[in-house]
Design an enzyme around this catalytic site. Structure first.
Site, short mmCIF file in Angstrom:
data_model
loop_
_atom_site.label_atom_id
_atom_site.label_comp_id
_atom_site.label_asym_id
_atom_site.label_seq_id
_atom_site.Cartn_x
_atom_site.Cartn_y
_atom_site.Cartn_z
N HIS A 1 30.03 -88.90 -32.18
CA HIS A 1 30.99 -88.37 -31.20
C HIS A 1 30.92 -89.19 -29.91
O HIS A 1 29.84 -89.60 -29.49
CB HIS A 1 30.67 -86.90 -30.92
CG HIS A 1 31.80 -86.19 -30.23
ND1 HIS A 1 32.14 -86.45 -28.93
CD2 HIS A 1 32.70 -85.28 -30.68
CE1 HIS A 1 33.19 -85.70 -28.59
NE2 HIS A 1 33.55 -84.99 -29.64
N GLU B 1 39.02 -90.05 -33.03
CA GLU B 1 39.18 -89.27 -31.80
C GLU B 1 39.33 -90.22 -30.61
O GLU B 1 38.32 -90.66 -30.04
CB GLU B 1 37.95 -88.39 -31.56
CG GLU B 1 37.81 -87.24 -32.53
CD GLU B 1 36.94 -86.09 -31.98
OE1 GLU B 1 37.10 -84.98 -32.47
OE2 GLU B 1 36.13 -86.32 -31.08
P1 PGA Z 1 39.05 -81.29 -27.77
O1 PGA Z 1 37.72 -81.94 -28.36
O2 PGA Z 1 39.73 -80.56 -28.91
O3 PGA Z 1 38.57 -80.37 -26.69
O4 PGA Z 1 39.90 -82.38 -27.26
C1 PGA Z 1 37.68 -82.52 -29.63
C2 PGA Z 1 36.31 -83.09 -29.88
O5 PGA Z 1 35.66 -83.53 -28.92
O6 PGA Z 1 35.83 -83.10 -31.03
#
Ligand code: PGA
Length: 221
Positions: A99, A148
């Site tokens: 992440h 992401e």
């Molecule tokens: P968010 O986070 O939905 O708050 O944008 C997603 C994540 O960090 O996995």
């Protein structure tokens, strides 16, 4: 067709009492009689809550899976403060690795991420490997990835479904994995992502913190 994976990343939120309230709220999902045969729900609470979530779901016969949000790069041993793959495997089937919040705030290097993936697989945990752009390196053995983009995380400004789908397509071609999208997913926009051919599911951060909203996301996905 593979199932649509819907992951709640509860991040570093909720003490025991708040987690209990979340679980009570989430239990309402059983009253909705949803058809979940094509959906796999994976909830990633803090380590301190893994056991309560595990017990609650077993006791109430709620068919969801659990994931860790992190894993030690080391096996069990003299590593004060670490939670290792063998310990997580008692409760969870998945683990988030890579992440952006961990890469940035805890300086997680590619070497460390490789070690985490390797030890997770060794103990039978399925890594969900998160990347921030399509060129990020992917350790061997990963079967589920998540794209992401940093600008979309926690900002309320999700990527466009078209771009996310195009990036997911590239990731798939290169790595032959499932690809999830994460970044400001809500009950309003979830379908625009899950409807795309190359997107196999979503990771939800902020919008999963309220159980009712997370249930809506599951319904709408
Ligand atoms: P968010 O986070 O939905 O708050 O944008 C997603 C994540 O960090 O996995």
């Amino acid at each position: 067709m593979s199932k649509c994976l819907i992951v709640a990343n509860l991040k570093s939120y909720k003490n025991e009492n708040e987690a209990k309230n979340w679980l009570e709220g989430f239990k309402k999902i059983t009253e909705l009689k949803l058809d979940l045969t094509q959906k796999e729900i994976i909830i990633c609470p803090s380590f301190t809550q893994l056991f309560s979530f595990f017990s609650f779901f077993s006791t109430n016969n709620i068919k969801v899976k659990l994931g860790g949000q992190n894993v030690s790069p080391f096996d069990e041993g003299a590593y004060t403060g670490e939670v290792n793959a063998k310990q997580i495997k008692d409760f969870a089937e998945y683990v988030l690795i890579g992440h952006s919040e961990r890469r940035q705030n805890f300086n997680e290097s590619e070497d460390m991420l490789n070690k985490k993936v390797s030890i997770a697989i060794q103990y039978g945990l399925n890594p969900i490997f998160l990347i921030q752009n399509q060129d990020d390196l992917v350790p061997q053995g990963v079967q589920v990835m998540a794209y992401e983009p940093v600008a979309a995380i926690g900002t309320g400004t999700a990527d466009t479904p078209e771009n996310a789908d195009a990036v997911a397509a590239m990731i798939k071609t290169k790595n032959n994995t499932l690809v999830l999208y994460g970044g400001s997913v809500t009950s309003e926009n979830v379908k625009s992502f899950t409807a795309k051919t190359n997107i196999d599911g979503v990771i939800v951060g902020g919008a999963s913190l309220e159980a009712e909203e997370f249930i809506k996301i599951i319904q709408n996905a």
